[in-house]
Scaffold this motif. Structure first.
Motif, mmCIF file in Angstrom:
data_model
loop_
_atom_site.group_PDB
_atom_site.id
_atom_site.type_symbol
_atom_site.label_atom_id
_atom_site.label_comp_id
_atom_site.label_asym_id
_atom_site.label_seq_id
_atom_site.Cartn_x
_atom_site.Cartn_y
_atom_site.Cartn_z
ATOM 1 N N ILE A 291 -34.233 44.815 -6.287
ATOM 2 C CA ILE A 291 -33.198 44.728 -5.246
ATOM 3 C C ILE A 291 -32.165 45.706 -5.343
ATOM 4 C CG2 ILE A 291 -33.450 42.321 -5.187
ATOM 5 C CD1 ILE A 291 -30.116 41.792 -6.284
ATOM 6 N N SER A 292 -32.391 47.225 -6.326
ATOM 7 C CA SER A 292 -31.435 48.078 -6.490
ATOM 8 C C SER A 292 -31.067 48.423 -4.951
ATOM 9 C CB SER A 292 -31.671 48.822 -7.515
ATOM 10 O OG SER A 292 -33.225 49.480 -6.720
ATOM 11 N N LYS A 348 -33.738 31.376 -0.518
ATOM 12 C CA LYS A 348 -32.872 32.162 -1.343
ATOM 13 C C LYS A 348 -33.671 33.515 -1.234
ATOM 14 C CE LYS A 348 -30.858 29.485 -3.825
ATOM 15 N NZ LYS A 348 -29.041 29.825 -4.779
ATOM 16 N N ILE A 349 -35.072 33.830 -1.079
ATOM 17 C CA ILE A 349 -35.404 35.111 -0.276
ATOM 18 C C ILE A 349 -34.699 35.889 0.616
ATOM 19 C CG2 ILE A 349 -37.590 35.845 0.107
ATOM 20 C CD1 ILE A 349 -37.369 35.637 -2.714
ATOM 21 N N ARG A 350 -34.030 34.660 1.848
ATOM 22 C CA ARG A 350 -33.737 35.764 3.179
ATOM 23 C C ARG A 350 -32.557 35.862 2.960
ATOM 24 N NH1 ARG A 350 -35.986 30.552 6.837
ATOM 25 N NH2 ARG A 350 -38.397 31.229 7.481
ATOM 26 N N GLY A 351 -32.018 35.350 1.658
ATOM 27 C CA GLY A 351 -30.050 35.775 1.591
ATOM 28 C C GLY A 351 -30.327 36.751 0.482
ATOM 29 N N LEU A 352 -31.361 37.365 0.621
ATOM 30 C CA LEU A 352 -30.953 38.553 -0.855
ATOM 31 C C LEU A 352 -30.740 39.875 0.173
ATOM 32 C CD1 LEU A 352 -34.538 38.697 -2.322
ATOM 33 C CD2 LEU A 352 -32.650 37.585 -3.657
ATOM 34 N N ARG A 353 -29.546 41.024 -1.063
ATOM 35 C CA ARG A 353 -28.699 41.986 -0.284
ATOM 36 C C ARG A 353 -28.988 42.752 -1.919
ATOM 37 N NH1 ARG A 353 -29.116 38.507 3.150
ATOM 38 N NH2 ARG A 353 -27.602 37.824 4.489
ATOM 39 N N THR A 354 -28.887 44.244 -1.592
ATOM 40 C CA THR A 354 -29.672 44.787 -2.667
ATOM 41 C C THR A 354 -27.964 45.903 -2.626
ATOM 42 O OG1 THR A 354 -29.478 46.913 -0.402
ATOM 43 C CG2 THR A 354 -31.176 45.700 -0.499
ATOM 44 N N THR A 355 -28.467 45.932 -3.751
ATOM 45 C CA THR A 355 -26.985 46.000 -4.530
ATOM 46 C C THR A 355 -27.280 47.104 -6.042
ATOM 47 O OG1 THR A 355 -24.636 45.753 -5.602
ATOM 48 C CG2 THR A 355 -26.724 43.997 -6.238
ATOM 49 N N GLY A 356 -26.850 48.071 -6.374
ATOM 50 C CA GLY A 356 -27.011 49.083 -8.020
ATOM 51 C C GLY A 356 -28.053 48.979 -8.324
ATOM 52 N N SER A 357 -27.589 49.505 -9.381
ATOM 53 C CA SER A 357 -29.346 50.461 -9.907
ATOM 54 C C SER A 357 -30.105 50.010 -10.617
ATOM 55 C CB SER A 357 -28.303 51.604 -11.020
ATOM 56 O OG SER A 357 -27.121 51.496 -11.116
#
Length: 558
Positions: A291-292, A348-357
């Motif tokens: 989820i980077s 939980k899957i629907r709530g994933l957000r991208t972030t970071g390295s």
């Protein structure tokens, strides 16, 4: 002055390093004493890569007289394909005859798309041959991979002889054989002739696609229970610019609830293991999801849709754990395959957000520890690792990550890799999966990514045996020669293929197959043994060629 013939030879070791595209060019100038011949390859020459699956292949030949600005296209006068699938090892021959109807120079292109796991074993061109309809030279003259002969004549003809080889892999519908017929030229007709030969009875033979969609025109012959021959001829309708078609069919072989079939020819052997009638085991899968920040946009949307479809297909006896990673690794939760638990995981899957390295090393190690912690008997454990990038934080050197995973995964849980997009380190995923008895695939973003992800998981969704181990006596088999196609688990619709070389002085092979089934440990003895004498020439021994093919695939990480 009569030009001297040109002979170009590229050795086997060199061609095994080629990947992606190969371009061969032969230029002829009337003012020179001999034509200039050039071979250029766009290749990855990785130090370990003795071969690479042949991707779309382009042979470009510029020849036949003066080079001018206006280069009329050549004409294909004949396009033929013949194939022989012997005990699931396919050898395909393509013959294309072309001519330049003009007195000016022309660029003649021979284009052939190959299966991604195939490799080229021979390519021969005859340029300006006095008798363009001659067959290929005798076998003893065809050992070089490339051979170009040029003699200047009043009309230009080129004959291309291409041979490529592949091992048919078993899937849910059996074995699939496909030939891509996309020559990039107007051709008058195409002829296809394929023969299947097997020690076991053939079942479920069905033609799937043909150029022109005239499946009923395929002629089928059944000389015996283990043989079938398919022939098809298609004339291109007048006015059609080109042909873009596929000849494909599927088949299977009769299966039994035993240790499989072992074929031996001389000192080489191949062992096919795909027992019938085993019940499904419980599966525990650790999904490791990138989820980077680079997953932002359509990638994360498609990932969510695919994971939702995969989770909803879980069986009640299955379980799974969801991990996400970017700069750090997080555990979303551990779930059973029951309806209410699946709904919780989907939210939980629907709530994933991208972030970071992207911390690949930490994600791999964390997932392995989760698999090791599972306290459940008679369960097939496995990891599915998805990423779109390369390591950018933590341990970033690919070979260090690979070594760390290999050292940590002492129980050799199978690791399956999925790469997303052009930035992913597919080579690392392939190497890690090969080290840990799995495989890696690339998801093509230009097509239906969600469908590809779901199709991938369906291949490993139904384990029938876990921790499959084939035992060969040391005095019968050179254990260092043994190579394997397949994973550490045996799945429904799959097959484990093992090949090797007999030990010095051994005359036959006895084998045991061990593993875990739904009720605990299980052992199969191999009773079906087909032995044939060695061939005069080792290159005529299809089992020797199959063994070499599998060895190359293993060394290349494919």
């Amino acid at each position: 002055m009569t030009p001297k013939p040109i002979r170009l030879v590229v050795d086997l070791e060199a061609i095994r390093k080629l990947c992606h595209w190969v371009e061969v060019a032969c230029h002829a100038d009337s003012g020179s004493e001999a034509p200039r011949t050039t071979v250029c390859s766009r290749a990855s020459m990785g130090s370990r890569r003795l071969a690479h699956p042949a991707l779309p292949l382009l042979f470009l030949v510029s020849c036949l007289g003066h080079l001018t600005e206006a280069q009329p296209p050549g004409a294909v006068t004949s396009f033929k394909i013949s194939g022989r699938i012997q005990s699931r090892y396919a050898v395909t021959h393509v013959t294309s005859q072309m001519k330049n109807p003009s007195s000016a120079a022309a660029e003649l292109k021979f284009k052939m798309q190959l299966p991604k796991t195939a490799f080229i074993s021979s390519f021969i061109m005859f340029v300006d041959t006095p008798t363009p309809h001659n067959p290929p030279p005798p076998r003893q003259e065809r050992r070089p991979l490339f051979e170009i002969k040029h003699q200047r004549g009043p009309e230009g003809h080129v004959i291309f002889y291409l041979t490529y080889e592949d091992c048919c892999r078993r899937g849910k519908e059996g074995y699939l054989y496909s030939v891509y017929i996309r020559p990039g030229h107007v051709i008058p007709a195409v002829e296809v002739d394929v023969e299947v030969i097997d020690q076991e009875a053939l079942t479920n033979v069905a033609v799937l696609k043909v150029p022109g969609n005239n499946i009923d025109d395929v002629r089928r012959e059944d000389p015996g229970p283990g043989r079938v021959r398919l022939r098809y001829a298609y004339e291109i309708p007048p006015g059609r610019d080109t042909l873009n078609g596929i000849f494909s069919f599927k088949y299977d072989v009769a299966r039994r609830p035993d240790g499989g079939e072992l074929q031996q020819k001389g000192k080489y052997f191949v062992h096919y293991f795909s027992p019938d009638g085993l019940p499904k085991m419980a599966a525990h899968t650790v999904f490791v999801l990138d989820i980077s920040s680079s997953m932002l946009g359509e990638k994360i949307v498609q990932l969510k849709k695919a994971m939702e479809a995969i989770l909803r297909d879980m069986k009640p006896e299955d379980s799974f754990e969801l991990l996400t990673f970017s700069t750090a690794v997080d555990t979303i939760g551990f779930y059973q395959g029951t309806e209410d638990q699946i709904e919780m995981a989907v939210e939980k899957i629907r709530g994933l957000r991208t972030t970071g390295s992207t911390n690949l090393n930490a994600a791999y190690i964390h997932a392995i520890n989760k698999l090791n912690q599972l306290d459940r008997k008679n369960t097939a454990r496995q990891m599915v690792f998805l990423t779109d990038g390369q390591a950018t934080v933590g341990i970033t050197r690919s070979q260090s990550i690979r070594a760390n995973v290999r050292n940590e995964n002492v129980r050799r849980h199978p690791i399956y890799g999925l790469s997303f997009g052009v930035g992913a380190d597919l080579k690392l995923l392939q190497e890690v999966s090969a080290d840990n008895r799995g495989f890696a695939r690339h998801i093509d973003e230009s097509t239906d990514s969600e469908k590809q992800l779901i199709g991938f998981y369906q291949e490993i969704a139904t384990p029938l045996m876990a921790d499959v181990e084939v035992v060969y006596p040391e005095h019968e088999v050179d254990l260092e020669s043994v190579v394997k196609q397949g994973t550490t688990h045996y799945y429904s619709g799959g097959e484990v293929v093992i090949a090797g070389v007999l030990a010095e002085g051994a005359t036959h092979v006895e084998a045991l197959v061990k593993g875990a089934g739904i009720a605990g440990p299980i052992t199969f003895r191999v009773d079906r043994l087909h032995v044939a004498p060695a061939t005069l020439l080792e290159e005529d021994n299809f089992i020797a060629r199959l063994w070499a093919y599998l060895a190359v695939q293993v060394m290349s990480g494919d």
